[in-house]
Motif scaffolding. Structure first.
Motif, short mmCIF file in Angstrom:
data_model
loop_
_atom_site.label_atom_id
_atom_site.label_comp_id
_atom_site.label_asym_id
_atom_site.label_seq_id
_atom_site.Cartn_x
_atom_site.Cartn_y
_atom_site.Cartn_z
N GLU A 85 0.83 -1.20 0.00
CA GLU A 85 0.00 0.00 0.00
C GLU A 85 0.87 1.25 0.00
OE1 GLU A 85 -2.40 -0.53 3.45
OE2 GLU A 85 -3.80 -1.94 2.48
N PHE A 86 1.94 1.22 0.77
CA PHE A 86 2.83 2.38 0.82
C PHE A 86 3.48 2.62 -0.55
CE2 PHE A 86 7.07 4.16 1.23
CZ PHE A 86 6.79 5.34 1.90
N SER A 87 4.01 1.55 -1.16
CA SER A 87 4.67 1.69 -2.46
C SER A 87 3.70 2.24 -3.51
CB SER A 87 5.25 0.35 -2.91
OG SER A 87 6.29 -0.07 -2.05
N ASP A 88 2.46 1.77 -3.48
CA ASP A 88 1.46 2.27 -4.41
C ASP A 88 1.14 3.74 -4.18
OD1 ASP A 88 1.19 -0.13 -5.76
OD2 ASP A 88 -0.46 -0.84 -4.51
N SER A 89 1.33 4.20 -2.94
CA SER A 89 0.98 5.58 -2.61
C SER A 89 2.08 6.57 -2.95
CB SER A 89 0.66 5.70 -1.11
OG SER A 89 1.84 5.62 -0.32
N VAL A 90 3.29 6.08 -3.23
CA VAL A 90 4.41 6.98 -3.55
C VAL A 90 4.27 7.43 -5.00
CG1 VAL A 90 6.92 7.18 -3.75
CG2 VAL A 90 5.93 5.90 -1.85
N ALA A 91 3.84 8.65 -5.18
CA ALA A 91 3.60 9.17 -6.53
C ALA A 91 4.89 9.38 -7.30
CB ALA A 91 2.81 10.48 -6.46
N SER A 92 5.97 9.74 -6.58
CA SER A 92 7.24 10.02 -7.24
C SER A 92 8.39 9.62 -6.33
CB SER A 92 7.35 11.51 -7.58
OG SER A 92 8.68 11.85 -7.91
#
Length: 397
Positions: free
Chosen positions: A101-108
């Motif tokens: 979930e965290f990796s998916d939330s990192v936009a850049s």
């Protein structure tokens, strides 16, 4: 507030120049879980497997609980995921889900490295494309890896990363030895014009770094010679390394050198003594403290004014060694010659490396302050030198 905590907080305010990084080209939602994190971090070097089962998780953690790589990856995950839980066979599924979930939330990734890791500049060693800035020259300033030039003695031999200049650049296969030497210099000049601020050797993964001064005639015998003996090839490689040192001095570009933990019998920094002493105008940056031969790195740094210390990777390998090494560097009067880099592939591990580096520097400085070797204000100044000012001066970034 303790001196250690005050220094830790102060380091968080520094716009860091990260002098060594292998940041992979940005991938959406990466790493996708713990398995990808392990495979793309130094945890993958620890002779343990992670297959997603409870049994493997228990064995993995049991074997690595007090390993520095594991400790700082775990710290990174805890801080980024907002938990005090330890990673173990009881919690690994929660970490798995939360990491995805965290990796998916990192936009850049680049914004993460700027805002969370506090990196102002990153000297990037993109070994898969030597000299790349990942399309973001504002953040990434490349170094140029030179290993492949020592493998141009034939057109079908490659370095540890699978590179050969005849294959990478399409050089004419019939060029003579002098033309080969000239082409190396031309390529380095081109890379500098494209923004490279350093040269980089990771040759301990290819061969011993015991480079001896050789004659042109000795080296030429190893170049495109079907009857060349191994000694001829070694002479060719030694000569090319010396040639690159002279180019680095000519254009005043720092020469970063991996030392320690490569091919162990040939990675001790002391093996560079001859080439360092015979190239006094070349600025040699020794990576990793030559771990586990840190005393040998200290001797070279102490005795030669053209040698600098980069503690990249060292706090993640052995945090206590990094603390002791830093104190020794400062005690031998090299505060202006120390830099730090994350030496990692993913933003998760880069943040963990930052936490490790921050801890090692704050711990070393706080102990020296408490022992009366420096004041708190001098400690803050030293921290800023290590994380920013020294790198800006050495690499002109």
């Amino acid at each position: 507030m303790s001196v250690f905590q005050e220094l830790t907080d102060y380091i968080d305010t520094i716009a860091i120049v990260n002098t060594h990084c292998h940041k992979l080209p940005e991938k959406s939602g990466f790493p996708n879980g713990l398995k990808e994190l392990v495979e793309n971090s130094y945890l993958g070097w620890c002779h343990r497997t992670w297959d997603g089962t409870r049994e493997a998780a228990a064995e993995f953690v049991r074997g690595l609980r007090h390993n520095s790589y594991f400790f700082w990856i775990e710290k990174s995950l805890q801080k980024l995921l907002g938990t005090d839980q330890r990673l173990n066979e009881e919690t690994y599924l929660w970490f798995e889900k939360s990491l995805r979930e965290f990796s998916d939330s990192v936009a850049s990734d680049d914004d993460f490295l700027r805002k969370v890791c506090h990196y102002d500049k990153i000297v990037l060693d993109g070994y898969w494309e030597p000299g790349t800035d990942l399309g973001n020259a504002e953040l990434y300033t490349p170094t140029y890896r030179i290993n492949q030039f020592l493998f141009g003695y034939r057109t079908d031999t490659v370095d540890d990363n699978g590179n050969n200049p005849f294959q990478v650049y399409g050089w004419p296969k019939d060029m003579d030895f002098q033309q080969y030497l000239d082409r190396i210099e031309e390529t380095i000049k081109e890379k500098m014009a494209q923004g490279c601020v350093a040269l980089k050797s990771s040759l301990p993964y290819d061969r011993s770094i015991h480079f001896l001064e050789r004659s042109y005639e000795e080296a030429e015998k190893g170049y495109h010679n079907e009857n060349a003996e191994q000694e001829d090839i070694t002479a060719f490689q030694d000569y090319i390394y010396f040639h690159i040192c002279k180019i680095a001095a000519k254009y005043d570009i720092p020469f970063q050198n991996h030392t320690g933990l490569g091919k162990l019998e040939g990675s001790n920094a002391m093996l560079l003594r001859e080439v360092i002493s015979k190239n006094p105008e070349t600025r040699f940056v020794l990576f990793h403290g030559s771990f586990p031969w840190t005393d040998d790195a200290l001797a070279l740094i102490h005795n030669y004014s053209n040698v600098y210390a980069d503690i990249c990777w060292l706090p993640s390998i052995s945090t206590s060694t990094a603390v002791y090494f830093l104190k020794q560097l400062l005690e031998t009067g090299k505060a202006d010659a120390i830099t730090w880099g994350c030496d990692s592939w993913t933003v998760i591990e880069s943040y963990g490396a930052y936490l490790a580096g921050r801890y090692a520097v704050a711990k070393a400085l706080s102990e020296m302050i408490e022992d009366g070797f420096m004041t708190l204000s001098e400690g803050k100044e030293t921290a800023e030198n290590i994380f920013r000012k020294n790198a800006k001066r050495i690499y002109s970034v």
